[in-house]
Design a protein around this motif. Structure first.
Motif, short mmCIF file in Angstrom:
data_model
loop_
_atom_site.label_atom_id
_atom_site.label_comp_id
_atom_site.label_asym_id
_atom_site.label_seq_id
_atom_site.Cartn_x
_atom_site.Cartn_y
_atom_site.Cartn_z
N ARG A 1 0.84 -1.20 0.00
CA ARG A 1 0.00 0.00 0.00
C ARG A 1 0.88 1.26 0.00
O ARG A 1 0.59 2.23 -0.69
CB ARG A 1 -0.90 0.02 1.23
CG ARG A 1 -2.06 -0.93 1.18
CD ARG A 1 -3.38 -0.16 1.06
NE ARG A 1 -4.54 -1.04 1.04
CZ ARG A 1 -4.93 -1.74 0.00
NH1 ARG A 1 -4.26 -1.67 -1.13
NH2 ARG A 1 -6.00 -2.50 0.06
N LEU B 1 -9.80 2.50 -7.34
CA LEU B 1 -8.74 2.36 -6.33
C LEU B 1 -8.05 1.01 -6.55
O LEU B 1 -8.70 0.03 -6.94
CB LEU B 1 -9.33 2.35 -4.92
CG LEU B 1 -10.08 3.60 -4.45
CD1 LEU B 1 -10.79 3.32 -3.14
CD2 LEU B 1 -9.10 4.75 -4.26
N ASN C 1 -6.63 -2.34 -5.16
CA ASN C 1 -6.70 -3.16 -3.94
C ASN C 1 -5.41 -3.94 -3.74
O ASN C 1 -4.76 -3.81 -2.73
CB ASN C 1 -7.90 -4.12 -3.97
CG ASN C 1 -7.90 -5.05 -2.76
OD1 ASN C 1 -7.39 -4.68 -1.70
ND2 ASN C 1 -8.43 -6.24 -2.91
N GLU C 2 -5.02 -4.72 -4.74
CA GLU C 2 -3.90 -5.62 -4.49
C GLU C 2 -3.15 -5.99 -5.76
O GLU C 2 -3.75 -6.09 -6.83
CB GLU C 2 -4.46 -6.90 -3.85
CG GLU C 2 -3.39 -7.69 -3.21
CD GLU C 2 -3.88 -8.95 -2.51
OE1 GLU C 2 -4.90 -9.51 -2.91
OE2 GLU C 2 -3.19 -9.35 -1.57
N LEU D 1 2.42 1.80 -3.48
CA LEU D 1 1.43 2.30 -4.45
C LEU D 1 1.11 3.77 -4.17
O LEU D 1 1.06 4.59 -5.09
CB LEU D 1 0.15 1.46 -4.38
CG LEU D 1 0.29 -0.01 -4.80
CD1 LEU D 1 -0.97 -0.80 -4.42
CD2 LEU D 1 0.55 -0.14 -6.29
N ARG D 2 0.92 4.09 -2.89
CA ARG D 2 0.61 5.48 -2.51
C ARG D 2 1.76 6.41 -2.93
O ARG D 2 1.55 7.46 -3.51
CB ARG D 2 0.39 5.56 -0.99
CG ARG D 2 0.07 6.95 -0.49
CD ARG D 2 0.26 7.03 1.02
NE ARG D 2 1.63 6.66 1.39
CZ ARG D 2 2.01 6.31 2.61
NH1 ARG D 2 1.13 6.26 3.59
NH2 ARG D 2 3.27 5.98 2.88
N VAL E 1 -5.23 4.41 -3.58
CA VAL E 1 -5.44 3.24 -2.71
C VAL E 1 -6.38 3.63 -1.57
O VAL E 1 -6.52 4.82 -1.27
CB VAL E 1 -4.10 2.72 -2.10
CG1 VAL E 1 -3.25 2.07 -3.14
CG2 VAL E 1 -3.34 3.82 -1.38
N GLU F 1 -7.60 -0.86 7.34
CA GLU F 1 -7.88 0.02 6.22
C GLU F 1 -9.35 0.34 6.09
O GLU F 1 -10.23 -0.35 6.64
CB GLU F 1 -7.30 -0.53 4.92
CG GLU F 1 -7.99 -1.75 4.41
CD GLU F 1 -7.34 -2.28 3.13
OE1 GLU F 1 -6.13 -2.13 2.94
OE2 GLU F 1 -8.08 -2.85 2.31
#
Ligand code: ADP
Length: 384
Positions: free
Chosen positions: A105, A265, A267-268, A108-109, A115, A182
């Motif tokens: 996370r 968004l 997720n994974e 990615l952010r 996210v 989250e």
């Protein structure tokens, strides 16, 4: 002839077999049990758990390149092999930010990708105020080794959260360093995209698909997803940013949420072939499995385009403890027009276990008929 060593011998490695034969690639696998699906198609098997780096050393001596079907490896131990010249594709550095969901996370952010809001549980000082900020329901997730929703808990209120924190098991409080919290995303739908990057840095993406989960396990995939061209472009751009930033070689699966307001968004990220790409075996010119082997062998990538109007993939999940091979249900499903049944040959069925899947090719993108095909398959497969 290239020799590819695959860490993991489940269905994802098993499904590489046809592509390997087509490309003249020799497949070797590392997997713990003789009953694992890919043992039957591998030219050679090193029997060991996927995190056994000594076994990977033996595998590497017989291979030109090592890749992953399962990412729950011991990166530290493997990095010693990489220093000794073993070629891993994707490279180990690319896996470093991905294996822990919190690190993923953050990565990615920091790349600027969208996210959900998230916190490492151990870093939260005032839990009540953080939770007030996130709101209920909230999502508690294992940072490592989660799959098929194992380790993902949707928490409905503060009392449930406190209970979960006090007792992860009957005897033990939850180890905070192993979890993240989250925001719960009230998604309209879940989407996924499969993307591949070659040694030369070329990237191809498959059509964005809709994935449908039940109890956090993927039940169906519909290709292509009904989204706007702008949304498809946005998701393809996310895939490009991510694969280029990680400088990976091979297939990656990216799972996404789309909200009612159209906001997407991530997720994974799965650093390997993915359940949401199984439709590509029957529906696309180049399957995700062939694409992965092409990429890791340094071959040019193939065309990922659909060869039909669409496809629906339904997972055949175990619903009981049994040793049945479900021959008659499989036969009935195979008789559905344009159906392609893939049976992984597992010797044991357990509730929720992925035993096989079926892809039905579609002549048009009529949502109602797609849903009715999926429903028909499930009514044959699952007992009433
Ligand atoms: P796993 O790695 O076990 O597949 P995921 O993080 O993909 O775990 O979660 C599994 C499923 O749980 C998702 O497909 C989704 O349906 C649901 N889920 C996960 N995170 C969230 C979230 N933040 N908000 C809402 N639903 C979620």
């Amino acid at each position: 002839m290239k020799r590819v060593g695959v860490i993991g011998g489940g269905q994802l490695a098993w499904m590489m077999a046809d592509a390997a034969q087509k490309l003249g690639v020799k497949l070797l696998v590392q997997t713990p049990s003789e009953d694992d699906p890919a043992v039957s198609i591998a030219q050679e098997t090193v029997f060991a758990p996927v995190d056994d780096a000594n076994a990977t050393k033996i595998l590497a001596q017989k291979c030109d390149v090592i890749t992953f079907e399962n990412e729950f490896v011991n990166l530290q131990a493997l990095s010693i092999l990489a220093q000794q010249g073993v070629c891993f594709r994707p490279k180990l550095e690319a896996l470093v930010p991905l294996l822990d969901k919190y690190d993923q996370r953050c990565y990615l952010r920091d790349l600027g990708l969208p996210v959900p809001q998230f916190f490492a549980l151990e870093e939260v000082e005032n839990l009540r105020s953080k939770i007030e900020y996130l709101g209920f329901p909230t999502v508690l997730k294992s940072r490592r080794h989660g799959y098929d929703g194992q380790g993902t808990f949707i928490i409905k209120d503060f009392a449930t959260l406190e209970q979960k924190l006090s007792y992860e098991t009957k005897t033990k409080p939850l180890n905070k360093s192993l979890f993240l919290l989250e925001e719960f995303i009230p998604f309209e739908r879940e989407l996924a995209i499969i993307a591949a990057r070659s040694v030369e840095g070329e990237i191809v993406t498959y059509p964005v698909v809709e994935t449908q989960q039940e109890q956090q396990v993927c039940r169906r995939v519909i290709a292509p997803a009904e989204i706007t061209p702008n949304q498809a472009e946005e998701i393809e751009a996310i895939a490009h940013t991510l694969l280029n930033s990680l400088e990976v070689v091979g297939i990656f699966g990216i799972e996404l949420f789309i909200k009612a307001d159209g906001k997407v968004l991530v997720n994974e990220i799965a650093p390997r072939t993915h359940n949401s790409g199984h439709f590509s075996i029957d529906a696309c010119e180049t399957s995700q499995f062939e694409q992965h082997l092409r990429a890791v062998c340094g071959l040019p990538l193939g065309n990922p385009a659909l060869q039909c109007a669409g496809a629906v993939m339904v997972n055949l999940l175990g619903y009981e403890n049994s040793h049945s091979d479900y021959q008659s249900q499989r036969q009935q499903i195979a008789e559905i027009p344009q159906a392609h049944v893939h049976w992984y040959g597992k010797t044991e069925s357990r509730p929720g276990r992925k035993l096989g899947h079926v892809t039905v090719l579609l002549d048009n993108q009529n949502q109602e008929s797609t849903y009715s095909i999926a429903h028909n398959i499930e009514s044959i497969w699952y007992p009433r």
